[in-house]
Design an enzyme around this catalytic site. Structure first.
Site, PDB file in Angstrom:
ATOM      1  NE  ARG A 149      -1.184   1.578   3.937  1.00  0.00           N
ATOM      2  CZ  ARG A 149      -1.669   2.103   5.073  1.00  0.00           C
ATOM      3  NH1 ARG A 149      -2.000   1.307   6.069  1.00  0.00           N
ATOM      4  NH2 ARG A 149      -1.830   3.382   5.214  1.00  0.00           N
ATOM      5  CG  ASN A 209      -6.157   4.592   4.234  1.00  0.00           C
ATOM      6  OD1 ASN A 209      -7.128   4.682   4.970  1.00  0.00           O
ATOM      7  ND2 ASN A 209      -5.094   3.854   4.545  1.00  0.00           N
ATOM      8  CD  GLU A 210      -3.742   4.911   8.196  1.00  0.00           C
ATOM      9  OE1 GLU A 210      -4.290   4.653   9.286  1.00  0.00           O
ATOM     10  OE2 GLU A 210      -2.878   4.161   7.670  1.00  0.00           O
ATOM     11  CD  GLU A 220      -8.173   3.030   9.315  1.00  0.00           C
ATOM     12  OE1 GLU A 220      -7.244   2.435   9.910  1.00  0.00           O
ATOM     13  OE2 GLU A 220      -8.133   3.300   8.114  1.00  0.00           O
ATOM     14  CD1 TRP A 227       2.328  -1.195  13.700  1.00  0.00           C
ATOM     15  CD2 TRP A 227       0.261  -1.680  13.033  1.00  0.00           C
ATOM     16  NE1 TRP A 227       1.494  -0.279  14.278  1.00  0.00           N
ATOM     17  CE2 TRP A 227       0.217  -0.547  13.878  1.00  0.00           C
ATOM     18  CE3 TRP A 227      -0.922  -2.149  12.484  1.00  0.00           C
ATOM     19  CZ2 TRP A 227      -0.981   0.099  14.183  1.00  0.00           C
ATOM     20  CZ3 TRP A 227      -2.102  -1.500  12.791  1.00  0.00           C
ATOM     21  CH2 TRP A 227      -2.123  -0.399  13.624  1.00  0.00           C
ATOM     22  CD  GLU A 280      -4.026  -3.688   7.291  1.00  0.00           C
ATOM     23  OE1 GLU A 280      -3.732  -2.794   8.120  1.00  0.00           O
ATOM     24  OE2 GLU A 280      -4.824  -3.507   6.366  1.00  0.00           O
TER      25      GLU A 280
END
Length: 680
Positions: free
Chosen positions: A126, A164-165, A322, A330, A370
């Site tokens: 990602r 995202n992030e 989230e 992680w 994940e």
């Protein structure tokens, strides 16, 4: 040539909070593309059972939506959106631009990010491409426009979720497009090479530039690179990522100007973006937060993260976009949450201003990186403790609907400036033990333990609404911040500053004269020499306190000495001072105090600022309040294994019981006490 990256645009007109649901938002990321369609129907039924009313979808779906460049497949998303609409579940629709497809990387290999030491990163994970890649920007805005055009009027859509992030796992890139864009950014910031050379101090080590194209990104070099150049590259990177967000946001606004647009911050966990600037560009501030499992005080750090997020939002409603129901995947040791911790974590965010509680993710993944990350619906299904707690939380959030829209009031602020953190974290500082995050956590913990509400503020922001401002770690203080802090104290404010603050200006340059530079006058002292301590060395103070890490040779001017060193390299010299400045007061703490010693000093300033400290919660009982026209909502969250009590009167919204003066909070549980407003 890439587009010139300028400072963030003016803030867009505020869109409303999500139009549905009526109460607090509850849900999480949903990735149904990992499952056959018959599971979608099952999932949506389970969502309704849990009280879920909002889901985030499409965040990593670029390759499904655009399997080949210019070819689109929306059938599966149409079907999903319709299913959710029919179930009365609202959608936070993601733009999938954090995960470009394999065809993109094959066709545009130069969009791949390059690390500081020259490694071009591979695909298969990602994270975004180089934020300065024109090919990436074009492809990202294109898929965003396709989505915005198609779903603008869909009844399920209430919110847009861009990317995202940002900044995780990729932020700065040293590819050629970034170098070109950095030069343009520098031209806009400095105007001339003379101004740049002056700001960067390039006469040191013979670094002076005669042409713009001589300037490179600050790659790994033979020794320490120019530190102002490094600082500017941090600033440039934050702006480059923000321009990517703005480009997608503006496309969306063409089709749905009435809907809010956001992206998920990581307030205290990611220091790549300057979130003070980013907060001006989103309609709703949203945040992702994950506990550091190894920390026994991680509930305090959670509160700090929530308070920072609320502050970034300007005390408007914000979203917890989230967090986890249990263990993450992680960390070195992914410790599971204890029974009840899911609710405590969630409602701590609500207590500090969140009007949405969302998780990553709804159904646990069976494959991918994940697959060991917890979810609302675990691998073991609905017979699990986690699922039961998810159901209970949905029920509790329904009972807390009256809290929606209420706000938090704080009389204390802690200064938070990511540019200062960027600068302090560069090489060759006086001690490797200097740690801005540790100092902020320590000062914050004192206030948390005493139930004192805290905002965070930028050092250039309006501070007039606070009785006390704390600067635990403010290495970089520019002219605007210096003038602002001086004005705040002069006009009657109370300021406490900790060591290694005010050391450099906005160019990472030491101001002329003695430290602490721009804080010298307001603190009423000069520092003639830094005296960092050896590892595990301890110094003693005349007030009985002990310090570690740091000490200084201080020469008071107008400041009064409150305590002196009685041992160590600064023995007999001032350690803690107080200075009357105008109508206000400024304290200075020159060593690392911990525990009760730090609490004594901080609480002295709290009381001097007129803030009551008489009612101290029992250890481990979190106390936080929100207020509205309907009254006060006091959250009592017991993070311990022992029952606790707290003086408060009102109705416990979770149990329905009246509380007549003292709330009893059993171990590991939560009370939310509503005291109605007294109207004339």
């Amino acid at each position: 040539m890439t587009d010139v990256l300028q400072a963030p645009a003016t803030q867009p007109a505020q869109a409303p909070w999500v139009q549905r649901p009526a109460g607090l938002c509850y849900g999480g990321d949903y990735n149904p593309e990992q499952w056959p369609r018959e599971v979608w129907v099952e999932d949506i039924a389970l969502m309704k059972e849990a009280g879920i009313n909002l889901v985030s979808i499409g965040i990593f779906s670029w390759v499904l939506l655009e399997p080949r460049e210019g070819e689109y497949d929306f059938e599966w998303l149409d079907h999903l959106m319709d299913l959710l609409a029919d179930a009365g579940i609202s959608v936070d629709l993601g733009t999938p631009t954090a995960a470009p497809p394999a065809w993109f990387w094959k066709k545009y290999p130069h969009a791949r990010p390059v690390t500081r030491d020259g490694v071009t990163l591979g695909i298969g994970s990602r994270g975004m491409a180089s934020p300065s890649s024109p090919e990436y920007r074009r492809a990202a805005t294109n898929i965003t426009e396709q989505l915005a055009r198609r779903y603008a009027s869909h009844p399920a859509l209430v919110l847009w979720h861009v990317h995202n992030e940002y900044g995780a796992p990729v932020s700065d890139s040293y590819d050629e497009n970034s170098v070109l864009a950095f030069r343009d950014w520098l031209r806009h910031r400095y105007g001339t090479l003379d101004a740049l050379n002056q700001a960067w101090g390039t006469l040191f080590w013979g670094q002076k530039y005669g042409e713009w194209d001589e300037i490179d990104a600050p790659r790994v070099s033979a020794s320490v690179s120019n530190q102002c150049q490094r600082l500017d590259f941090h600033r440039f990177t934050s702006d480059a990522m923000l321009q990517c967000f703005i480009a997608e946001r503006d496309v969306i606004k063409k089709y749905t100007p009435h809907l809010p647009v956001t992206t998920n911050f990581m307030a205290t966990n990611c220091l790549s973006p300057d979130y003070w600037a980013w907060a001006k560009e989103v309609d709703i501030v949203a945040n992702d937060h994950y506990l550091v499992a190894q920390r026994t005080d991680n509930h305090v750090l959670l509160s700090m993260d929530a308070d920072l997020t609320r502050s970034l939002a300007g005390n408007r409603p914000w979203m917890l976009m989230e967090h986890s129901t249990g263990a993450v995947n992680w960390q070195g040791r992914n410790v599971a949450k204890r029974p009840g911790e899911l609710a405590r974590n969630s409602l701590s965010h609500v207590a500090r201003g969140a009007d949405a509680v969302m998780f990553f993710q709804f159904r646990a993944s069976r494959y991918g990186a994940e697959k060991f990350h917890s979810a609302m619906l675990p691998h073991a299904g609905t017979g699990t403790r986690i699922w039961r707690e998810v159901l209970d939380l949905g029920d509790d959030l329904g009972k807390l609907s009256p809290v929606k829209g209420s706000t938090v009031s704080s009389r204390v602020a802690i200064l938070w400036d990511v540019e200062s953190f960027w600068a302090q974290d560069l090489e060759w500082r006086p001690s490797s033990d200097l740690d801005h995050r540790e100092r902020i956590e320590s000062f914050y913990s004192v206030l948390w333990n005493h139930g004192i509400s805290v905002d965070f503020a930028h050092p250039e922001a309006d501070l007039s609404g606070y009785d006390l401002v704390l600067a635990p770690a403010l290495y970089l203080v520019g002219d605007k911040a210096s003038a602002n802090l001086s004005r705040y104290v002069h006009d009657g404010g109370h300021l406490m500053v900790s060591y290694f603050s005010g050391i450099v200006d906005c160019n990472d340059t030491v101001p002329a004269g003695a430290s602490p530079g721009g804080l010298r006058d307001v603190l009423g002292l000069e520092i003639h020499e830094f005296l960092p301590l050896r590892e595990e060395e301890i110094v003693t103070l005349g007030n009985g306190a002990t310090g570690t890490v740091w000490s200084e040779e201080i020469h008071p001017d107008t400041a009064t000495v409150l305590s002196r060193y009685t041992s160590g390299p600064a023995a007999s010299g001032p350690a803690i001072t107080r200075n009357d400045f105008g109508s206000g007061t400024a304290w200075y703490v020159s060593t690392k105090l911990d525990g009760g010693h730090l609490a004594d000093v901080v609480l002295d300033a709290v009381r001097n600022a007129g803030i009551d400290t008489e009612v101290q919660p029992p250890a481990g009982l979190e106390v936080a309040s929100r207020t509205s026209e309907d009254g006060t909502f006091t959250f009592l969250i017991n993070h311990t294994d022992a029952d606790a009590e707290y003086p408060v009167t009102g109705l416990n919204l979770l149990s329905g019981e009246a509380v007549g003066g003292t709330a009893h909070v059993p171990a590991g549980t939560i009370c939310v006490i509503h005291a109605p407003a007294e109207h004339p």
